[in-house]
Each structure stands twice: as C-alpha cells, then as structure tokens.
Design an enzyme around this catalytic site. Structure first.
Site, PDB file in Angstrom:
ATOM      1  N   SER A  57      -4.606  11.950   5.445  1.00  0.00           N
ATOM      2  CA  SER A  57      -5.712  10.868   5.419  1.00  0.00           C
ATOM      3  C   SER A  57      -5.497   9.471   4.606  1.00  0.00           C
ATOM      4  O   SER A  57      -6.056   8.622   4.875  1.00  0.00           O
ATOM      5  CB  SER A  57      -7.068  11.550   4.857  1.00  0.00           C
ATOM      6  OG  SER A  57      -6.818  11.993   3.547  1.00  0.00           O
ATOM      7  N   HIS A  96      -8.902  10.080  -2.451  1.00  0.00           N
ATOM      8  CA  HIS A  96      -8.932   9.181  -1.440  1.00  0.00           C
ATOM      9  C   HIS A  96      -9.227   7.914  -2.384  1.00  0.00           C
ATOM     10  O   HIS A  96      -9.445   7.803  -3.824  1.00  0.00           O
ATOM     11  CB  HIS A  96     -10.432   9.372  -0.676  1.00  0.00           C
ATOM     12  CG  HIS A  96      -9.928  10.044   0.509  1.00  0.00           C
ATOM     13  ND1 HIS A  96     -10.861  10.489   1.384  1.00  0.00           N
ATOM     14  CD2 HIS A  96      -8.740  10.552   1.136  1.00  0.00           C
ATOM     15  CE1 HIS A  96     -10.407  11.358   2.396  1.00  0.00           C
ATOM     16  NE2 HIS A  96      -9.134  11.295   2.261  1.00  0.00           N
ATOM     17  N   ASP A 123     -16.338   8.525   3.261  1.00  0.00           N
ATOM     18  CA  ASP A 123     -16.172   9.905   3.143  1.00  0.00           C
ATOM     19  C   ASP A 123     -17.656  10.631   2.966  1.00  0.00           C
ATOM     20  O   ASP A 123     -17.731  11.675   2.441  1.00  0.00           O
ATOM     21  CB  ASP A 123     -15.611  10.209   1.678  1.00  0.00           C
ATOM     22  CG  ASP A 123     -14.046  10.013   1.836  1.00  0.00           C
ATOM     23  OD1 ASP A 123     -13.515   9.901   2.884  1.00  0.00           O
ATOM     24  OD2 ASP A 123     -13.214  10.047   0.751  1.00  0.00           O
TER      25      ASP A 123
END
Lengths: 180, 177
Positions: A57, A96, A123
């Site tokens: 990701s 992230h 997210d």
C-alpha cells in the site's frame, strides 16, 4: 571425515565441563539478543522498534519485505510523516502516511488522518467502525529509517516454519560443536 | 578446528557487517548534500465556502504549483513524496494541516513541477454518536492560512528526511455561501 563426522566426534568428545560451557554460551547469545531488543525499545520509545512491510500500500516507496526503523519522539506528529498505527479489531499494525492534522489544545491531543501512498482513498475505511481519526493512543511510532529487502528473512521464516527450525537447529549445532 | 559451516558463518557475518556499514555511510552522505530548490505556490481561485449537511466545511481551491526539486536528488534517493498542505492556526485547535495535493517523483528528470490543480479543502465535523456537532472553532470560516510544499525524501537505504517551503498570506471567505 566430512563436517558431519567432525560434528559427531566433537559431540562424543564432550564432557560435563564442556556441556556447561556451551550451555552458558548459548544462554549468552539468547540474552544478548534480548538485551539489544529491549534496549532498542527503551531508546526509541516505540514498542516495536523495527517493523517489516507486509503489503504494497506504500509502493513504490516501501515494498513487501522492506524494513522500517521506528522512533516515537516527543515532537508533535505532522502531515507527511509515515506512522505505524494499530486499529481496534486488527492484529497487524499498518504503516501509512499522515495527510491531515488537527490539534486539540484543551485536551493536549491530536487527530490525524492517514493514507497509503499507493491507495486512492484515505484510511477511514480501514479504521474501526465510526472512527474518523487516529489519536495518540493509536500511534505506535513513526518511521525514521529504511532498509530494503532484509525483512524477507522474517517473512520466509514465518511462512515456512520448517526453515526456521532448520536454521535454529543449525545455529545451535554450530555453537555446541565449536571448541572455543 | 575449522569446518565449512564455520567458514560460511564467518563470511556471512563479515558481508552483513560490511553491507550495514556501507548503508550507514551512504545515508550519512545525504547529510552533506545542500539542495537549492525553487518553489512557487499561488491561489488562483477560491470557491464558495459550504457547510455540508453532515456538518463538514468544504471549499474548492484552484492552485498553481511550480517547483524545481532536481537538486534535492542524490545517489541515495529512491523517490520524493511531494505534497502541498494548507496550514492554519486556531485558538481552539492549535495547528491544523490539510493536504490538498500530492505526487511521487521517482526520477530526477521528472522533478520539475508545473501544474494547475483543483482541490477541495475539507474540515470534517466532530461526530459524537449519531449526531454531528459543528463545534465553534472547528470550521474553516475566515481562516488565515499558508500553503506549504513538503518533500519527504525516501532513501534507497538509511534515514528519511523532510524539507519544506512556506508561502503565507492567504485567507478563506468569512461567510458561508
């Protein structure tokens, strides 16, 4: 006589003194590894100072098998930083990037929103139900350093436990059969 | 007494140590690098400020983004993550950052940016249970904000670092449309 014969001969030649010595040296290796890990935890202020990237990701920045070094630090979290956070109901923490920050002066807290560089949306879909923001208690650390590929060792070992047992066995044998 | 296992072990240990040292040195050379980036950010158009049904504040912005980040690249640079954020300060909330645009630059040749973009700046309302509260001080009305371009340098191996260029002096509308 090959290496196998040497090993057998070495095991046969051991007496109690040797066994004790080898047990101690094995213990030294295990404890020093533990000391390094716990020391890193104290030093970085993060409960897991090193993490392995498991998903794509954050590509092309991070690929599966890359290693990240974490540090918690006292400085407030800012947009652009890469944080590791855990979400209620998910076992595996997520790495992230922060894209929004709102501080709360009264509570001394903050609200941040994250997004994977390679994902199109933010997210909020990954967070717990009705959770809009990450707060202080969700954040495990921020990424400060990067090392490519090394994490493959742990990925391979967790996916194929037999390789792990084989390696541990081989290392143990090495310690026991070495004379010094 | 030497066996082949011991030799393999020694070679492995040595190569790992040498590689680790090389990575550390490569990362340290980044610290000696002095880039000279040029950044120009402008707000071309500010749309009407809206209060949405769910309590969120939203405004459309048209931005002109020009930058030359070629000099940021070194031999240990894997990619730049570049983004432009609107930043404002409010007494209730302190510091706020809302990312408006971002891009990933993997090659030095692509490090010149010249774009006009439309972006929506959104301030999500605080939700308590089922209800939405547009709390005082958690909205976008009349905010003085600056535009800041950040570039997060991601290395081939070693430490991350971030640099920025701040352009102050913008304001959002005082009233809703």
């Amino acid at each position: 006589m090959g290496a196998y014969g040497d090993a057998v001969a070495a095991i046969k030649a051991t007496n109690f003194r040797h066994i004790a010595l080898q047990a101690i040296s094995l213990g030294m290796i295990v404890t020093s590894a533990l000391i390094i890990w716990k020391g890193l935890m104290c030093f970085t202020g993060s409960e897991s100072p090193v993490v392995v990237v498991l998903s794509g990701s954050m590509e092309p920045g991070f690929r599966r098998g890359d290693i990240l070094f974490l540090h918690m630090g006292k400085a407030p979290i800012r947009a652009g930083e890469i944080v590791v956070f855990h979400v209620e109901g998910r076992d595996i923490p997520i790495v992230h990037r922060v894209i929004k920050v709102h501080e709360n002066v009264e509570k001394g807290d903050f609200e941040v929103l994250t997004k994977g560089d390679n994902n199109t949306g933010d997210d909020r879909l990954l967070y717990a139900q009705n959770q809009l923001w990450l707060q202080r208690q969700h954040i495990m650390g921020r990424a400060v350093g990067f090392l490519p590929y090394v994490g493959w060792v742990t990925i391979i070992m967790t996916e194929n436990p037999y390789i792990k047992y084989f390696l541990i066995g081989a290392l143990g044998l090495l310690v026991i059969t070495s004379k010094e | 007494m030497y066996s082949w296992i011991l030799r393999v072990n020694t070679v492995l240990t040595l190569s790992v140590t040498v590689l680790a040292a090389l990575c550390a040195v490569a990362s340290m050379t980044d610290g000696l690098h002095r880039p000279s980036p040029a950044v120009e950010l402008k707000v071309l158009n500010v749309g009407p400020l809206e209060r949405l049904r769910n309590g969120d504040d939203r405004i459309a912005l048209t931005l002109s983004i020009k930058a030359d980040l070629e000099s940021v690249f070194t031999w240990n640079t894997k990619q730049l993550f570049v983004f432009v954020a609107a930043e404002y300060w409010s007494p209730e909330e302190g510091f706020n950052q809302i990312s408006l645009w971002d891009t990933i630059i993997e090659k030095k040749e692509n490090a010149k940016i010249d774009q006009q973009i439309k972006s929506k700046m959104l301030r999500k309302a605080t939700r308590v249970g089922y209800f939405t509260y547009p709390f005082q001080g958690k909205d976008l009305r009349g905010r003085d904000f600056n535009l800041t371009m950040y570039w997060n340098v991601m290395p081939i191996s070693g430490a991350f670092f971030t640099d920025k260029a701040v352009v102050p002096g913008f304001q959002l509308p005082i009233s809703y449309n």
